[in-house]
Enzyme design. Structure first.
Site, short mmCIF file in Angstrom:
data_model
loop_
_atom_site.label_atom_id
_atom_site.label_comp_id
_atom_site.label_asym_id
_atom_site.label_seq_id
_atom_site.Cartn_x
_atom_site.Cartn_y
_atom_site.Cartn_z
N SER A 82 0.77 -1.00 -0.13
CA SER A 82 0.00 0.09 -0.10
C SER A 82 0.93 1.37 0.25
O SER A 82 1.76 1.49 0.84
CB SER A 82 -0.88 0.11 1.39
OG SER A 82 -2.00 -0.97 1.18
N GLU A 124 -10.11 -9.11 0.42
CA GLU A 124 -10.75 -8.98 -0.93
C GLU A 124 -11.76 -9.95 -1.41
O GLU A 124 -12.60 -9.72 -2.23
CB GLU A 124 -9.80 -8.61 -2.08
CG GLU A 124 -8.93 -7.49 -1.98
CD GLU A 124 -8.05 -7.28 -2.81
OE1 GLU A 124 -8.66 -6.90 -4.21
OE2 GLU A 124 -6.83 -7.72 -2.84
N ALA A 138 2.39 -2.36 4.09
CA ALA A 138 2.17 -1.25 5.32
C ALA A 138 1.48 -1.84 6.44
O ALA A 138 0.82 -3.10 6.19
CB ALA A 138 1.00 -0.14 4.41
N MET A 153 -2.28 -7.15 7.13
CA MET A 153 -3.18 -8.32 6.48
C MET A 153 -2.63 -8.92 5.38
O MET A 153 -3.54 -9.29 4.35
CB MET A 153 -4.50 -7.21 6.17
CG MET A 153 -4.87 -6.36 7.13
SD MET A 153 -6.54 -5.54 6.68
CE MET A 153 -6.55 -4.26 8.14
N ASN A 169 1.43 3.40 11.34
CA ASN A 169 0.60 4.03 12.39
C ASN A 169 1.05 2.90 13.57
O ASN A 169 1.23 1.71 13.40
CB ASN A 169 -0.79 3.92 12.13
CG ASN A 169 -1.57 2.40 11.53
OD1 ASN A 169 -1.22 2.06 10.52
ND2 ASN A 169 -1.91 1.55 12.69
N HIS A 226 -7.76 4.38 6.40
CA HIS A 226 -6.71 3.94 5.48
C HIS A 226 -6.06 5.23 4.92
O HIS A 226 -5.09 5.11 4.53
CB HIS A 226 -7.71 3.07 4.36
CG HIS A 226 -6.78 2.83 3.13
ND1 HIS A 226 -5.82 1.80 3.39
CD2 HIS A 226 -6.93 2.74 2.02
CE1 HIS A 226 -5.31 1.41 2.10
NE2 HIS A 226 -5.74 2.04 1.26
N1 HPA Z 1 -3.37 -2.95 11.14
C1 HPA Z 1 -3.29 -3.86 10.23
N2 HPA Z 1 -2.89 -3.82 9.04
C2 HPA Z 1 -2.72 -2.43 8.96
C3 HPA Z 1 -2.26 -1.68 9.70
C4 HPA Z 1 -3.05 -1.74 11.26
O1 HPA Z 1 -2.94 -1.19 11.86
N3 HPA Z 1 -1.70 -0.21 9.38
C5 HPA Z 1 -1.54 -0.73 8.10
N4 HPA Z 1 -1.90 -1.98 7.67
#
Ligand code: HPA
Length: 280
Positions: free
Chosen positions: A39, A94, A121, A219, A243, A255
């Site tokens: 991402s 998905e 990400a 994920m 994050n 997101h």
């Molecule tokens: N949790 C799961 N997947 C993610 C997160 C998260 O906090 N941030 C970016 N992808």
């Protein structure tokens, strides 16, 4: 698109169409390294692009439905290395089957790729990790409740019970650490846990995964890494900690925020990946 298992019977026909199309467009490019761009990290494939194939034009290739994930296979020579990049990946959340999620890795193997760099990400579970930092994946926990290797096994491709004691190749992790230190890019190293999503975790779930030994949560990545390890490919995993995971941060998650953090981290990320390719 359903590809039942790796290659036997129907799977073989499906793969044949994909490979023939890619070879007809790339000739004797023969990629040695593949990168799955997570991402917000797809820009590398805009900057380095000799040949671009849209997923939708590749026979039997799935298509991605997530914002921030375009859908192209990009081929480029970078630092003297033949590199194939996935600009956009497929997620279990998905609604794709695990076979579909891992289909591109099987295609990479068939094209002769030896090393896969898997990026994503992720949320920081380790309270010491700062947003927009990078983490080299040392190991993973598959918490998706399934496994991409379920189904009949083709013994020509890999073992029925493949060893997973070093999914993320030690020498590649060392190379990544050395490259980061040479470039002055701070990197963490830790354990990535994959949940299915698409809902972000609750604070209680984040507590749980921390107790289980995870440093970052996401994920993706784990299905592709298991498949690449099964196929005896070298694997490097890099997470962009976008994050602090729920509960560690006091603010809610979105997101948009994840993509903004990936955007901040991407300069260092691109530099690091380029250096690793040159070194590797
Ligand atoms: N949790 C799961 N997947 C993610 C997160 C998260 O906090 N941030 C970016 N992808």
């Amino acid at each position: 698109m359903y590809c039942p298992i790796l290659l036997p019977e129907k799977g073989m026909d499906i793969m044949k169409g994909t490979i023939e199309y890619i070879k007809s467009k790339t000739g004797n490019f023969n990629p040695e390294i593949a990168i799955i761009l997570g991402s917000g990290l797809g820009e590398l494939a805009d900057e380095y692009c000799d040949i671009k194939l849209a997923y939708k034009d590749i026979p039997n290739f799935p298509v991605s439905t997530v914002k921030g994930h375009s859908g192209n296979l990009v081929f480029a020579e970078i630092g003297g290395k033949k590199v194939m990049m996935m600009q956009g990946r497929f997620h279990y959340y998905e609604g794709h089957s695990m076979s579909t999620v891992t289909y591109p890795v099987k295609v990479m193997k068939k094209l002769g790729v030896k090393t896969v760099i898997i990026t994503n990400a992720a949320g920081g579970v380790n309270p010491y990790f700062k947003p927009s930092s990078l983490m080299i994946i040392k190991d993973h926990i598959n918490f998706m409740g399934t496994n991409p290797l379920i189904g009949p096994n083709d013994d020509n491709l890999g073992d029925r019970f493949p060893d997973m004691s070093e999914v993320y190749t030690k020498s590649l992790r060392e190379t990544a650490r050395n490259c980061a230190s040479r470039l002055n890019i701070p990197v963490e190293e830790g354990v990535y846990i994959a949940l299915t999503g698409p809902a972000y975790e609750t604070p209680a779930e984040v507590n749980m995964v921390r107790t289980l030994g995870a440093d970052a949560v996401g994920m993706s990545t784990v299905p592709e890494a298991i498949t690449a390890c099964y196929l005896k490919m070298n694997v490097l995993g890099i997470s962009c900690i976008c994050n602090s995971a729920a509960g560690i941060s006091t603010v809610g998650l979105s997101h948009k925020e994840v993509l903004e953090a990936a955007d901040k981290a991407k300069t260092g990320f691109k530099k690091l990946v380029l250096e690793i390719i040159k070194e590797g």
